[in-house]
Design a protein around this motif. Structure first.
Motif, mmCIF file in Angstrom:
data_model
loop_
_atom_site.group_PDB
_atom_site.id
_atom_site.type_symbol
_atom_site.label_atom_id
_atom_site.label_comp_id
_atom_site.label_asym_id
_atom_site.label_seq_id
_atom_site.Cartn_x
_atom_site.Cartn_y
_atom_site.Cartn_z
ATOM 1 N N LEU A 6 0.817 -1.208 0.000
ATOM 2 C CA LEU A 6 0.000 0.000 0.000
ATOM 3 C C LEU A 6 0.859 1.271 0.000
ATOM 4 N N PRO A 7 1.928 1.341 0.811
ATOM 5 C CA PRO A 7 2.795 2.531 0.724
ATOM 6 C C PRO A 7 3.409 2.718 -0.667
ATOM 7 N N GLN A 8 3.732 1.635 -1.346
ATOM 8 C CA GLN A 8 4.273 1.742 -2.699
ATOM 9 C C GLN A 8 3.222 2.292 -3.666
ATOM 10 N N VAL A 9 1.982 1.866 -3.493
ATOM 11 C CA VAL A 9 0.899 2.387 -4.336
ATOM 12 C C VAL A 9 0.719 3.880 -4.076
ATOM 13 N N ARG A 10 0.722 4.272 -2.804
ATOM 14 C CA ARG A 10 0.594 5.701 -2.473
ATOM 15 C C ARG A 10 1.721 6.514 -3.098
ATOM 16 N N ASP A 11 2.944 5.997 -3.013
ATOM 17 C CA ASP A 11 4.094 6.696 -3.592
ATOM 18 C C ASP A 11 3.969 6.803 -5.113
ATOM 19 N N ILE A 13 1.184 6.859 -6.895
ATOM 20 C CA ILE A 13 0.142 7.842 -7.197
ATOM 21 C C ILE A 13 0.683 9.256 -7.016
ATOM 22 N N ALA A 14 1.390 9.502 -5.925
ATOM 23 C CA ALA A 14 1.955 10.830 -5.661
ATOM 24 C C ALA A 14 2.958 11.217 -6.739
ATOM 25 N N ALA A 15 3.788 10.272 -7.174
ATOM 26 C CA ALA A 15 4.780 10.558 -8.213
ATOM 27 C C ALA A 15 4.100 10.903 -9.532
ATOM 28 N N GLU A 16 3.054 10.194 -9.870
ATOM 29 C CA GLU A 16 2.338 10.477 -11.115
ATOM 30 C C GLU A 16 1.617 11.819 -11.026
ATOM 31 N N HIS A 24 -3.552 17.385 -6.944
ATOM 32 C CA HIS A 24 -3.142 17.443 -5.542
ATOM 33 C C HIS A 24 -3.457 16.105 -4.879
ATOM 34 N N VAL A 25 -2.474 15.540 -4.237
ATOM 35 C CA VAL A 25 -2.673 14.284 -3.520
ATOM 36 C C VAL A 25 -3.016 14.619 -2.077
ATOM 37 N N ILE A 26 -4.089 14.046 -1.592
ATOM 38 C CA ILE A 26 -4.514 14.247 -0.211
ATOM 39 C C ILE A 26 -4.276 12.948 0.539
#
Length: 68
Positions: A6-11, A13-16, A24-26
């Motif tokens: 899950l942290p990798q998915v969040r990262d 998404i934020a990078a994209e 804006h990523v919340i």
């Protein structure tokens, strides 16, 4: 078990999202505290009605901060 966390998915998404100035990523992972009264079951997966209301309030505040 192999796969993406899950942290990798969040990262990812934020990078994209960082590629686009109007995105804006919340970070919403702390919108509902891990307390039983905010969840439907003991394992704190699905928010209860109270947890959903708290999530909605915190999401509204986060979106308002980005837009204002």
């Amino acid at each position: 078990h192999h796969g993406i966390t899950l942290p990798q998915v969040r990262d990812a998404i934020a990078a994209e999202a960082a590629k686009y100035p109007n995105f804006h990523v919340i970070d919403c992972q702390n919108f509902v505290p891990p307390m039983r009264e905010f969840f439907c079951e003991d394992i704190c997966v699905h928010p209860s009605v109270l947890g959903s209301a708290l999530y909605a309030d915190n999401l509204y505040k986060a979106i308002s901060e980005v837009l204002l």
